[in-house]
Enzyme design. Structure first.
Site, short mmCIF file in Angstrom:
data_model
loop_
_atom_site.label_atom_id
_atom_site.label_comp_id
_atom_site.label_asym_id
_atom_site.label_seq_id
_atom_site.Cartn_x
_atom_site.Cartn_y
_atom_site.Cartn_z
CB SER A 130 -0.88 0.02 1.26
OG SER A 130 -1.50 1.27 1.45
CE1 TYR A 143 -3.66 -2.10 5.45
CE2 TYR A 143 -3.40 0.17 4.75
CZ TYR A 143 -3.56 -1.16 4.44
OH TYR A 143 -3.61 -1.56 3.12
#
Length: 269
Positions: A130, A143
């Site tokens: 990501s 995250y």
């Protein structure tokens, strides 16, 4: 020539789209996820193989991979974000779950399949991380930490495999709109999930990311794309998202609508 590809998190979103794309490219695809019914439905469409496995279960992963005679491509896509809390108030259980899936899940599949990937003319490992693997933001600590760790795993593996016939690729998507990612993050709160994409003309789709996987896998074997960062045109950076039609002036919105949910400014993966 295409051979066998293993795709994790294949029951929905990027994983499912990647399985379809690689099948279209001629690969026989092993679909790995926990939700068997979804896997079976997709497998019927692409003549793939179902592997109902939780990637955090190392023993189950080993049992599954032992039954695969060879592997040419591994796409470590299984992952997710859970919760959007500040570090001071975050639930350690959410952090642990994110590390288990994003980091250890990648580790388990990679360790189990590496001997097969390095056999013969070699293979390709594609890890879906990501933009959160390189840019931090408020309420995304858990995250982002997990994705930073997955990035570190990927980079280290590439160094360690230098000289062996295995390509190690990282694809780092920015804003991707899928059915489940944001919804899972906000524990089923559909309004908060929708706010992430508010006003954005065209976020990336799962198929867009799958096309990137197809591209890096399809390059000649001596070509390794170390890291591919991919964002929609409307997203210039993690905190810079154009929330109006492309070419038009930004629409004046509330702070929440401009940035998505507090602390999640346009980060959808």
């Amino acid at each position: 020539m295409p051979g066998l590809a293993v795709v994790t998190g294949a029951s929905s979103g990027i994983g499912a789209a990647t399985a379809v794309r690689l099948a279209d490219d001629g690969y026989h695809v092993v679909l790995v996820a926990r939700r068997k019914a979804r896997l079976e439905s997709l497998a019927d469409k692409i003549q793939g193989r179902v592997a109902q496995v939780d990637v955090t279960d190392r023993a189950a992963v080993r049992t599954m991979t032992d039954s695969i005679p060879s592997c040419d491509v591994l796409v470590n896509n299984a992952g997710g974000a859970f919760g959007a809390d500040e570090v001071a108030t975050g639930d350690p259980a959410d952090w642990e779950r994110m590390f288990q899936i994003n980091v250890l899940g990648t580790l388990h599949l990679t360790q189990a399949l590496l001997p097969k990937l390095s056999a013969g003319s070699g293979g390709t490992i594609v890890n879906i991380t990501s933009t959160a693997a390189s840019v931090n933001y408020e309420t995304g600590g858990g995250y982002s930490a997990a994705k930073h760790a997955q990035h570190a795993l990927t980079e280290t593996l590439r160094l360690e495999l230098c000289g062996q016939p295995v390509r190690v690729v990282e694809i780092a998507p920015g804003m991707v709109r899928t059915d489940e990612f944001a919804l899972n993050r906000f524990r089923g709160d559909a309004a908060r999930a929708a706010a992430v994409y508010a006003g954005v003309e065209q976020p990336l789709s799962a198929e867009d990311v799958a096309a990137c996987v197809s591209f890096v896998v399809g390059l000649p074997g001596h070509v390794n794309v170390d890291r591919l960062v991919v964002r929609p045109l409307a997203q210039a950076a993690q905190h810079k998202v154009h929330r109006s039609a492309i070419g038009a002036a930004p629409v004046q919105q509330t702070a929440t609508a401009r940035s998505g949910p507090p602390g999640v400014p346009g980060c959808a993966i």
